[in-house]
Design an enzyme around this catalytic site. Structure first.
Site, short mmCIF file in Angstrom:
data_model
loop_
_atom_site.label_atom_id
_atom_site.label_comp_id
_atom_site.label_asym_id
_atom_site.label_seq_id
_atom_site.Cartn_x
_atom_site.Cartn_y
_atom_site.Cartn_z
N CYS A 162 -81.48 -13.82 63.93
CA CYS A 162 -80.12 -13.87 63.39
C CYS A 162 -79.23 -12.69 63.81
O CYS A 162 -78.07 -12.62 63.42
CB CYS A 162 -80.19 -13.96 61.88
SG CYS A 162 -81.30 -15.27 61.34
N HIS A 295 -74.05 -9.34 56.50
CA HIS A 295 -74.78 -10.52 56.98
C HIS A 295 -74.66 -11.62 55.91
O HIS A 295 -74.47 -12.77 56.24
CB HIS A 295 -76.24 -10.14 57.24
CG HIS A 295 -77.03 -11.15 57.99
ND1 HIS A 295 -76.62 -11.64 59.21
CD2 HIS A 295 -78.20 -11.77 57.70
CE1 HIS A 295 -77.52 -12.52 59.63
NE2 HIS A 295 -78.47 -12.62 58.73
N HIS A 329 -74.48 -20.28 58.17
CA HIS A 329 -75.20 -19.32 59.01
C HIS A 329 -75.33 -19.94 60.39
O HIS A 329 -76.09 -20.89 60.59
CB HIS A 329 -76.57 -19.02 58.42
CG HIS A 329 -77.27 -17.87 59.08
ND1 HIS A 329 -76.92 -17.39 60.34
CD2 HIS A 329 -78.29 -17.07 58.67
CE1 HIS A 329 -77.70 -16.38 60.66
NE2 HIS A 329 -78.53 -16.16 59.66
#
Lengths: 402, 244
Positions: A162, A295, A329
């Site tokens: 990620c 994040h 995401h």
């Protein structure tokens, strides 16, 4: 400004908007899409943030070379963001041919073989066209982009879970500093894929409702798709071509937890080191940071650890948000998209709240902005950070031009 | 700081054997991760590492491809995916293991390309050392392929031996002076055909072969000052200091 690396252009696409302008308008007005049922067969119930099908394909006419195989969505998202970034930078594609252009892109979906139908037939020993395998072998995103743009220079696909997009920008910065290129097109891109969707669902990381990053009742993430790209140039070369920077990449830091395959370190050791490295690299003090795009996935562990780390770093004074409630995401795309949103917030001196989250978790180590808590920013420097599977942590320090 | 090759290691897949301690730490790991960890273990034997100032630069052309396909098995059968397999199918899963097992807390960058991934990772590591960002760097490539890939290659092509190659960069050893990598698009069949000619006069036929040759030259103290490669998928040039 003390950085030697300018950001001359940026672009993005995600479910929040087909381009930066639309995305920012939607974020600023809390006019964001709700996640929907995935566009593929599944046994799971988590909704996803899919890009509106009418937004594709981007206008490919300005790109000199036509692709030799059909373009997948990840490449189209990436091209769309590159198109906008180059326009903002005042760069025509043909001008790129006189430069050494680094193309450093983060992606996850496009590193994997995921043609289910081909694979099923192969397992059954059925003769079939080799085209899916040819597409897989042609699928290195950076090489495809290079081919379409017709450029020369270093290419790399960063595949750091990620944190891909964030690390891709950091690696591209390093290539510029090492004089391996004159200009870098960097960021990340990913499309929704059954493989990633089912994988994240199996890890019990996906929420069955719209995600609420940093929220009291957060129950996980929603996957999304998109791309975020920035164009980096040395200040001197930007000046030479008569353009001005929209901002600067001040610092980059990356560090490993060395703790667990999927979970972040509970005391955020890696994140703290990554942020400290980025701050030192940027030659700034912590007080100079006026905004953090976290994040903020919406999982219990990530959001808790992220705030523990920022609190330990004494960054409680900074408005902290997550934009994943509007984009989902986007995996490889996330670091790129969030760097673009960070710089845009700094340019506008305005931060939206954390989209989708009405009630911030009071047990977090510090208090991010809820959706209703928009903030005017007191300075031009901010940070975008990413945490990843495998214990990777990365941070970018960005500064907007005034 | 000048980046120097301090140590090299390689691991042939057939010689993959792990100590009980490593075996225990890798009990859930896939073949790609096991291969890369075993090679790194070999590389670091007798080496002093400062974990906070060491970076990991992992390179691969195909990553944990078999693990990726094992996950696809669940999808094509409409069954819930194994979370363990999925987490190992992510390319940088192996670097997480490396960081954990060897206590490395610097950056961990995993990058992939079908052409010269090791040399690209080497260039990134070299820069990090030269800028003072790190004191040491581990540059490592692993390839474990899959039967699907072997079938696509066909029986007429040279088999690709799975394995791993690794370099430890630091302040002692042979200087890495300059690296230029230029990858190019090419027909997919050329990627499977894999034909790389090198300035050493050797022709290489699998993705680990070039670095294996450099390892051999390094250990024989015969690393050339200039090493060039050329193939359908691009070219690379590396300049080294005098061999010691």
């Amino acid at each position: 400004m003390t950085s030697t690396i300018s950001i001359s252009g940026m672009g993005c696409c995600s479910s929040a908007g087909k381009d930066l302008q639309q995305s920012w308008q939607n974020l600023g007005h809390n006019n964001y899409p709700k996640p929907t049922t995935p566009p593929f067969k599944t046994i799971h119930n988590s909704p996803v943030f899919a890009i509106h099908p009418d937004w594709l394909p981007p206008d490919l006419s300005q790109f000199p070379r036509k692709p030799t195989t059909p373009l997948n969505p990840t490449t189209l998202f990436c091209l769309s963001a590159i198109f906008d970034a180059l326009n903002m930078a005042g760069l025509q594609v043909k001008k790129l041919h006189q430069k050494r252009v680094a193309i450093i892109i983060g992606t996850t979906v496009r590193c994997h073989f995921h043609n289910n139908e081909y694979y099923r037939k192969w397992k059954q020993g059925i003769e079939q066209s080799q085209e899916p395998m040819a597409c897989f072998l042609n699928d290195n995103l950076a090489t495809i982009i290079q081919q379409i743009l017709g450029t020369t220079g270093p290419t790399s696909v960063i595949t750091n879970a990620c944190a891909y997009g964030t690390d891709a920008i950091g690696v591209a910065r390093n290539l510029l500093l090492a004089d391996q290129c004159d200009l870098a097109i960097c960021g990340g891109a990913d499309e929704l894929s059954p493989l990633a969707y089912h994988g994240f669902s199996s890890l019990l990381l996906c929420a069955e409702a719209p995600c609420t990053p940093f929220g009291e009742n957060r129950a996980g993430l929603n996957l999304g798709e998109g791309a975020g790209i920035v164009v980096l140039e040395k200040n001197a070369s930007l000046k030479k071509r008569g353009e001005t920077a929209i901002g600067w990449l001040r610092g980059y830091g990356s560090a490993s937890d060395g703790y667990h395959p999927t979970a972040p370190h509970p005391k955020a050791k890696g994140l703290i080191r990554a942020v400290e490295t980025a701050i030192t690299d940027g030659g700034i003090s912590k007080d100079a940071i006026h905004f953090i795009n976290g994040h903020g996935t919406g999982t219990r562990a990530n959001d808790q650890v992220e705030t523990i780390g920022l609190h330990a770093l004494h960054l409680d004074h900074c408005p902290l948000i997550s934009t994943k409630g509007a984009t989902g995401h986007t995996l490889g795309g996330a670091g790129g998209i969030e760097a673009v949103f960070t710089l845009q917030a700094l340019r506008k001196r305005f931060s939206p709240g954390t989209i989708g989250t009405s009630q911030i978790d009071p047990k977090l180590a510090l208090s991010p902005l809820a959706e209703s808590q928009v903030s005017h920013l007191g300075g031009a420097i901010g940070m975008s950070q990413s945490l990843a599977f495998g214990g990777g942590n990365s941070a970018l320090i960005l500064e907007a031009s005034t | 700081m000048i980046a120097k090759i301090t140590a090299v290691a390689d691991l042939d897949f057939t010689s993959l054997s792990l100590s009980d301690e490593l075996e225990n730490k890798l009990r859930r790991a896939d073949l790609f991760t096991r291969t890369i960890v075993a090679c790194c273990h070999k590389l670091l034997e007798g080496q002093a590492i400062n974990g906070k100032q060491t970076g990991l630069f992992v390179a691969t052309a195909f990553g944990p491809m078999q693990c990726n396909l094992d996950v696809l098995d669940f999808l094509v059968e409409d069954e819930p995916v194994s979370p363990t397999l999925f987490s190992h199918s992510v390319f940088n899963g192996a670097s997480g293991y490396l960081a954990r097992i060897f206590g490395i807390h610097g950056p961990a960058i995993t990058q992939t390309s079908y052409g010269y991934p090791f040399f690209t990772a080497l260039a990134q590591a070299k820069f990090a050392l030269e800028q003072g960002q790190l004191k040491q760097a581990i540059v490592i490539q692993a390839e474990t392929y899959s039967q699907l890939l072997e079938d696509a290659k066909g029986e007429t092509e040279t088999p690709w031996p799975p394995g791993s190659v690794a370099w430890l960069l630091g302040h002692e050893g042979v200087e890495v002076k300059d690296i230029m990598v230029q990858e190019s698009p090419c027909p997919p069949e050329e990627r499977l055909h894999y034909h790389v000619t090198c300035s050493s006069g050797t022709t290489h036929h699998h993705p680990l072969a070039m670095t294996l040759e450099l390892n051999r030259l390094f250990l024989a103290k015969q690393l050339p000052e200039k090493y060039q490669t050329s193939s359908a998928f691009g070219k690379a040039t590396l300049h080294f200091g005098a061999a010691r």
